[in-house]
Design a protein around this motif. Structure first.
Motif, PDB file in Angstrom:
ATOM      1  N   LEU A  62       0.832  -1.203   0.000  1.00 60.67           N
ATOM      2  CA  LEU A  62       0.000   0.000   0.000  1.00 60.67           C
ATOM      3  C   LEU A  62       0.867   1.252   0.000  1.00 60.67           C
ATOM      4  N   LEU A  63       1.904   1.267   0.835  1.00 65.00           N
ATOM      5  CA  LEU A  63       2.802   2.417   0.900  1.00 65.00           C
ATOM      6  C   LEU A  63       3.433   2.692  -0.465  1.00 65.00           C
ATOM      7  N   ILE A  64       3.908   1.648  -1.104  1.00 62.31           N
ATOM      8  CA  ILE A  64       4.540   1.793  -2.426  1.00 62.31           C
ATOM      9  C   ILE A  64       3.518   2.271  -3.454  1.00 62.31           C
ATOM     10  N   SER A  65       2.309   1.726  -3.414  1.00 56.46           N
ATOM     11  CA  SER A  65       1.299   2.137  -4.398  1.00 56.46           C
ATOM     12  C   SER A  65       0.910   3.607  -4.218  1.00 56.46           C
ATOM     13  N   VAL A  66       0.896   4.091  -2.989  1.00 50.82           N
ATOM     14  CA  VAL A  66       0.608   5.508  -2.750  1.00 50.82           C
ATOM     15  C   VAL A  66       1.718   6.376  -3.337  1.00 50.82           C
ATOM     16  N   PHE A  67       2.962   5.984  -3.122  1.00 53.17           N
ATOM     17  CA  PHE A  67       4.076   6.790  -3.617  1.00 53.17           C
ATOM     18  C   PHE A  67       4.208   6.755  -5.134  1.00 53.17           C
ATOM     19  N   THR A  68       3.712   5.725  -5.791  1.00 55.58           N
ATOM     20  CA  THR A  68       3.736   5.724  -7.258  1.00 55.58           C
ATOM     21  C   THR A  68       2.796   6.788  -7.816  1.00 55.58           C
ATOM     22  N   GLN A  69       1.866   7.253  -7.001  1.00 59.41           N
ATOM     23  CA  GLN A  69       0.928   8.298  -7.409  1.00 59.41           C
ATOM     24  C   GLN A  69       1.411   9.686  -6.995  1.00 59.41           C
ATOM     25  N   LEU A  70       2.579   9.776  -6.393  1.00 58.73           N
ATOM     26  CA  LEU A  70       3.143  11.052  -5.940  1.00 58.73           C
ATOM     27  C   LEU A  70       4.471  11.294  -6.658  1.00 58.73           C
ATOM     28  N   PRO A  71       4.430  11.755  -7.899  1.00 58.31           N
ATOM     29  CA  PRO A  71       5.651  11.865  -8.700  1.00 58.31           C
ATOM     30  C   PRO A  71       6.690  12.855  -8.166  1.00 58.31           C
ATOM     31  N   THR A  72       6.288  13.776  -7.314  1.00 57.01           N
ATOM     32  CA  THR A  72       7.260  14.733  -6.778  1.00 57.01           C
ATOM     33  C   THR A  72       7.820  14.300  -5.431  1.00 57.01           C
ATOM     34  N   SER A  73       7.413  13.124  -4.951  1.00 52.67           N
ATOM     35  CA  SER A  73       7.908  12.604  -3.670  1.00 52.67           C
ATOM     36  C   SER A  73       8.733  11.348  -3.904  1.00 52.67           C
ATOM     37  N   SER A  74       9.699  11.124  -3.007  1.00 50.62           N
ATOM     38  CA  SER A  74      10.498   9.902  -3.121  1.00 50.62           C
ATOM     39  C   SER A  74      10.392   9.104  -1.829  1.00 50.62           C
ATOM     40  N   LEU A  75      10.462   7.798  -1.968  1.00 52.64           N
ATOM     41  CA  LEU A  75      10.388   6.880  -0.842  1.00 52.64           C
ATOM     42  C   LEU A  75      11.592   5.968  -0.881  1.00 52.64           C
ATOM     43  N   THR A  76      12.331   5.913   0.207  1.00 53.97           N
ATOM     44  CA  THR A  76      13.442   4.979   0.361  1.00 53.97           C
ATOM     45  C   THR A  76      13.004   3.917   1.356  1.00 53.97           C
ATOM     46  N   ILE A  77      13.188   2.657   0.989  1.00 59.51           N
ATOM     47  CA  ILE A  77      12.777   1.550   1.853  1.00 59.51           C
ATOM     48  C   ILE A  77      14.022   0.778   2.264  1.00 59.51           C
ATOM     49  N   VAL A  78      14.186   0.594   3.577  1.00 60.09           N
ATOM     50  CA  VAL A  78      15.352  -0.091   4.124  1.00 60.09           C
ATOM     51  C   VAL A  78      14.864  -1.196   5.046  1.00 60.09           C
ATOM     52  N   GLY A  79      15.382  -2.396   4.862  1.00 56.15           N
ATOM     53  CA  GLY A  79      15.010  -3.494   5.748  1.00 56.15           C
ATOM     54  C   GLY A  79      15.226  -4.842   5.103  1.00 56.15           C
ATOM     55  N   VAL A  80      14.807  -5.868   5.791  1.00 53.87           N
ATOM     56  CA  VAL A  80      14.866  -7.239   5.304  1.00 53.87           C
ATOM     57  C   VAL A  80      13.614  -7.959   5.777  1.00 53.87           C
ATOM     58  N   GLY A  81      13.320  -9.093   5.161  1.00 55.87           N
ATOM     59  CA  GLY A  81      12.179  -9.873   5.608  1.00 55.87           C
ATOM     60  C   GLY A  81      11.645 -10.767   4.518  1.00 55.87           C
ATOM     61  N   ASP A  82      10.580 -11.457   4.854  1.00 51.69           N
ATOM     62  CA  ASP A  82       9.983 -12.448   3.957  1.00 51.69           C
ATOM     63  C   ASP A  82       9.564 -11.887   2.604  1.00 51.69           C
ATOM     64  N   LEU A  83       9.185 -10.616   2.547  1.00 53.20           N
ATOM     65  CA  LEU A  83       8.697 -10.020   1.297  1.00 53.20           C
ATOM     66  C   LEU A  83       9.778  -9.317   0.488  1.00 53.20           C
ATOM     67  N   GLU A  84      11.029  -9.459   0.876  1.00 56.01           N
ATOM     68  CA  GLU A  84      12.102  -8.730   0.210  1.00 56.01           C
ATOM     69  C   GLU A  84      12.125  -8.969  -1.299  1.00 56.01           C
ATOM     70  N   SER A  85      12.062 -10.216  -1.726  1.00 50.72           N
ATOM     71  CA  SER A  85      12.114 -10.499  -3.170  1.00 50.72           C
ATOM     72  C   SER A  85      10.867  -9.993  -3.878  1.00 50.72           C
ATOM     73  N   THR A  86       9.718 -10.026  -3.230  1.00 47.32           N
ATOM     74  CA  THR A  86       8.477  -9.538  -3.815  1.00 47.32           C
ATOM     75  C   THR A  86       8.501  -8.031  -4.007  1.00 47.32           C
ATOM     76  N   LEU A  87       9.071  -7.311  -3.067  1.00 52.29           N
ATOM     77  CA  LEU A  87       9.091  -5.847  -3.120  1.00 52.29           C
ATOM     78  C   LEU A  87      10.108  -5.292  -4.099  1.00 52.29           C
ATOM     79  N   ARG A  88      11.123  -6.057  -4.442  1.00 52.92           N
ATOM     80  CA  ARG A  88      12.138  -5.579  -5.377  1.00 52.92           C
ATOM     81  C   ARG A  88      11.541  -5.508  -6.719  1.00 52.92           C
TER      82      ARG A  88
END
Length: 88
Positions: A62-88
């Motif tokens: 959801l967070l990523i989908s919101v930021f794809t609609q905000l072209p003047t904003s940037s989101l940096t995601i840092v972490g590890v976990g079960d969804l790492e390969s899915t989020l890349r």
């Protein structure tokens, strides 16, 4: 102004920081929006960072989908976990 806390631990952090803003508990994504007199806020107005575990309960899709609609904003995601390969 309002700050957003993912849960009780973040609320405790805001309280220890003597945050005067109202605190909204989101149960998913936490955002700190505390002013600092030594930072030029104009250069950071549209930059956001998520630091945490890549797990379903964090609702990162959801967070990523919101930021794809905000072209003047940037989101940096840092972490590890079960969804790492899915989020890349």
């Amino acid at each position: 102004s309002t700050v957003f806390a993912a849960g009780a631990l973040q609320v405790q952090i805001f309280n220890k920081l003597a945050c005067s803003s109202s605190i909204m508990v989101t149960r998913c994504v936490g955002v700190i929006n505390k002013s600092s007199p030594n930072i030029n806020h104009n250069s950071y107005n549209s930059q956001f960072i998520f630091i945490g575990r890549f797990v379903e309960v964090k609702n990162l899709q959801l967070l990523i989908s919101v930021f794809t609609q905000l072209p003047t904003s940037s989101l940096t995601i840092v972490g590890v976990g079960d969804l790492e390969s899915t989020l890349r």
